[in-house]
Design a protein around this motif. Sequence first.
Motif, PDB file in Angstrom:
ATOM      1  N   GLU A 297      56.380  54.002  58.609  1.00 23.54           N
ATOM      2  CA  GLU A 297      55.088  53.854  57.949  1.00 23.54           C
ATOM      3  C   GLU A 297      54.287  55.146  58.011  1.00 23.54           C
ATOM      4  OE1 GLU A 297      54.020  51.234  56.026  1.00 23.54           O
ATOM      5  OE2 GLU A 297      56.166  50.911  56.307  1.00 23.54           O
ATOM      6  N   SER A 298      54.425  55.890  59.111  1.00 21.26           N
ATOM      7  CA  SER A 298      53.753  57.184  59.205  1.00 21.26           C
ATOM      8  C   SER A 298      54.320  58.157  58.176  1.00 21.26           C
ATOM      9  CB  SER A 298      53.918  57.765  60.613  1.00 21.26           C
ATOM     10  OG  SER A 298      53.358  59.055  60.688  1.00 21.26           O
ATOM     11  N   VAL A 299      55.636  58.160  58.008  1.00 19.93           N
ATOM     12  CA  VAL A 299      56.262  59.029  57.006  1.00 19.93           C
ATOM     13  C   VAL A 299      55.775  58.656  55.609  1.00 19.93           C
ATOM     14  CG1 VAL A 299      58.454  59.679  55.935  1.00 19.93           C
ATOM     15  CG2 VAL A 299      58.285  59.486  58.421  1.00 19.93           C
ATOM     16  N   ARG A 300      55.698  57.359  55.328  1.00 19.21           N
ATOM     17  CA  ARG A 300      55.206  56.915  54.025  1.00 19.21           C
ATOM     18  C   ARG A 300      53.758  57.346  53.801  1.00 19.21           C
ATOM     19  NH1 ARG A 300      57.830  50.834  53.874  1.00 19.21           N
ATOM     20  NH2 ARG A 300      59.726  51.384  52.717  1.00 19.21           N
ATOM     21  N   HIS A 301      52.948  57.215  54.843  1.00 12.50           N
ATOM     22  CA  HIS A 301      51.534  57.598  54.723  1.00 12.50           C
ATOM     23  C   HIS A 301      51.405  59.083  54.412  1.00 12.50           C
ATOM     24  CE1 HIS A 301      47.245  57.619  55.517  1.00 12.50           C
ATOM     25  NE2 HIS A 301      47.424  58.630  56.353  1.00 12.50           N
ATOM     26  N   ILE A 302      52.146  59.920  55.123  1.00 16.96           N
ATOM     27  CA  ILE A 302      52.083  61.371  54.889  1.00 16.96           C
ATOM     28  C   ILE A 302      52.636  61.716  53.513  1.00 16.96           C
ATOM     29  CG2 ILE A 302      52.943  63.608  55.684  1.00 16.96           C
ATOM     30  CD1 ILE A 302      52.929  62.464  58.526  1.00 16.96           C
ATOM     31  N   THR A 303      53.711  61.032  53.112  1.00 15.16           N
ATOM     32  CA  THR A 303      54.304  61.292  51.797  1.00 15.16           C
ATOM     33  C   THR A 303      53.334  60.940  50.671  1.00 15.16           C
ATOM     34  OG1 THR A 303      56.512  60.822  52.691  1.00 15.16           O
ATOM     35  CG2 THR A 303      56.273  60.799  50.304  1.00 15.16           C
ATOM     36  N   ASP A 304      52.689  59.777  50.786  1.00 13.67           N
ATOM     37  CA  ASP A 304      51.713  59.375  49.769  1.00 13.67           C
ATOM     38  C   ASP A 304      50.541  60.352  49.719  1.00 13.67           C
ATOM     39  OD1 ASP A 304      53.283  57.207  49.170  1.00 13.67           O
ATOM     40  OD2 ASP A 304      52.148  55.809  50.418  1.00 13.67           O
ATOM     41  N   PHE A 319      72.050  54.326  57.892  1.00 12.87           N
ATOM     42  CA  PHE A 319      70.653  54.325  57.453  1.00 12.87           C
ATOM     43  C   PHE A 319      70.349  55.690  56.834  1.00 12.87           C
ATOM     44  CE2 PHE A 319      66.112  54.916  57.772  1.00 12.87           C
ATOM     45  CZ  PHE A 319      65.591  53.662  57.472  1.00 12.87           C
ATOM     46  N   SER A 320      69.775  55.673  55.643  1.00 15.64           N
ATOM     47  CA  SER A 320      69.513  56.904  54.905  1.00 15.64           C
ATOM     48  C   SER A 320      68.037  56.990  54.543  1.00 15.64           C
ATOM     49  CB  SER A 320      70.371  56.945  53.634  1.00 15.64           C
ATOM     50  OG  SER A 320      70.071  58.093  52.856  1.00 15.64           O
ATOM     51  N   ALA A 321      67.433  58.133  54.849  1.00 18.46           N
ATOM     52  CA  ALA A 321      66.036  58.399  54.499  1.00 18.46           C
ATOM     53  C   ALA A 321      65.993  59.615  53.574  1.00 18.46           C
ATOM     54  CB  ALA A 321      65.211  58.656  55.752  1.00 18.46           C
ATOM     55  N   LYS A 322      65.406  59.421  52.383  1.00 16.15           N
ATOM     56  CA  LYS A 322      65.261  60.513  51.425  1.00 16.15           C
ATOM     57  C   LYS A 322      63.776  60.722  51.153  1.00 16.15           C
ATOM     58  CE  LYS A 322      69.722  59.578  49.211  1.00 16.15           C
ATOM     59  NZ  LYS A 322      70.419  59.237  47.947  1.00 16.15           N
ATOM     60  N   ILE A 323      63.317  61.946  51.410  1.00 19.65           N
ATOM     61  CA  ILE A 323      61.911  62.286  51.302  1.00 19.65           C
ATOM     62  C   ILE A 323      61.739  63.445  50.330  1.00 19.65           C
ATOM     63  CG2 ILE A 323      59.793  62.785  52.585  1.00 19.65           C
ATOM     64  CD1 ILE A 323      61.239  60.287  53.580  1.00 19.65           C
ATOM     65  N   MET A 324      60.716  63.354  49.494  1.00 22.40           N
ATOM     66  CA  MET A 324      60.357  64.459  48.613  1.00 22.40           C
ATOM     67  C   MET A 324      58.888  64.818  48.864  1.00 22.40           C
ATOM     68  SD  MET A 324      60.335  64.720  44.441  1.00 22.40           S
ATOM     69  CE  MET A 324      58.888  63.629  44.337  1.00 22.40           C
ATOM     70  N   LEU A 325      58.622  66.071  49.223  1.00 27.98           N
ATOM     71  CA  LEU A 325      57.273  66.547  49.492  1.00 27.98           C
ATOM     72  C   LEU A 325      56.959  67.719  48.573  1.00 27.98           C
ATOM     73  CD1 LEU A 325      57.348  66.535  53.408  1.00 27.98           C
ATOM     74  CD2 LEU A 325      56.284  64.828  51.927  1.00 27.98           C
ATOM     75  N   ARG A 326      55.684  67.872  48.239  1.00 29.21           N
ATOM     76  CA  ARG A 326      55.248  68.999  47.433  1.00 29.21           C
ATOM     77  C   ARG A 326      54.891  70.178  48.351  1.00 29.21           C
ATOM     78  NH1 ARG A 326      54.395  67.550  42.211  1.00 29.21           N
ATOM     79  NH2 ARG A 326      54.254  65.313  41.776  1.00 29.21           N
ATOM     80  N   ILE A 327      55.411  71.344  48.014  1.00 27.87           N
ATOM     81  CA  ILE A 327      55.127  72.530  48.813  1.00 27.87           C
ATOM     82  C   ILE A 327      54.544  73.635  47.928  1.00 27.87           C
ATOM     83  CG2 ILE A 327      56.871  72.021  50.533  1.00 27.87           C
ATOM     84  CD1 ILE A 327      58.753  73.924  49.127  1.00 27.87           C
TER      85      ILE A 327
END
Length: 327
Positions: A297-304, A319-327
């Motif tokens: 949930e913390s990862v989701r909050h930071i991602t949003d 278990f697979s986690a895929k994250i996309m962040l803007r840099i």
Amino acid sequence: MTTDLHIAENELWLHTGAGIFYNVICLLFVLAAWYPACHYVQTMIADENFAQTWYVFWILPAIFIGVNLFMIPKYRSTLYTGRVLQCYIVLSLVLLIILLLFYAMFLMLAVSLNRNARLQHENHLLSLQQERYKNLCMAIEEARQARHDIRHHFVQLSALAEQGDMEKIKKYLLAATGKISDYNLHFCENQAVDSVFGYYSALAKRENIPFHALVSLPADLSIDEIDLCLVFSNLLENAIQASVKTEPARRKINVEVYPHHNHLLLIHVENTFDGKIQQKNNIFQSSKHSGNGIGIESVRHITDKNGGACDFTYEDGIFSAKIMLRI
């Protein structure tokens, strides 16, 4: 509308004008309730805290239903006695208005209760993340101190080598080896992220978990460094905790981090797991305590907050986690 029809008490009756009038009123009421029901109420129902408000919601509507049923005349002719019909209409409208006011008050109360519940959850999440970040900062500082100490070790070894005292060199190396952390000291050019990966790679090594990380990050990033480190620490800590519960032969953690098109950062973390993963309303439940899991949930909050996206899947013990962040 049916006053002059002179219909007997036991005779079925139907008046077209009265039927149309009744259905028009019902349709207008449905149209008036359509927008709040499809927006405000729909949002509340999707909220996991909404169930708590049902404890007080059903009492007054149940009373109103009972009063309306009690008010229905037993005989049709009773409506045309004195001012019974006028009083019946006025009372019905008053009850309807009171019920609508109650719905409006309940909506405001439920929204307030749900907002407070979300704020409490976020405050609890932030406090846990703050504590985790403090521990992470301590680990990063230890890694930086280790780098600093290595230079002094080299200076001391050089001095001993000039003296040609091999016994002292051996003793010094033996003593220094026990004090130097077993971090893999280089994963990427960004120092903060490099320290995070060094810390968790050491934890994985102590738990006999194969840890493979391909991290391609420059030294400077536009994204908040604290948020980025929290994303990695949450993902890696969850991966280690899940891998520890897995059979030693199946344990593994694979990480890929790389920029994409100069403005996106892609993160992919895979780890093995044993047991059952529970979800409630698309929220992963914690395996350590009752309630929602904190890390994801913390990862989701930071991602949003970053305007990115995240996706979590699990299949065939992976278990697979895929994250996309803007840099």
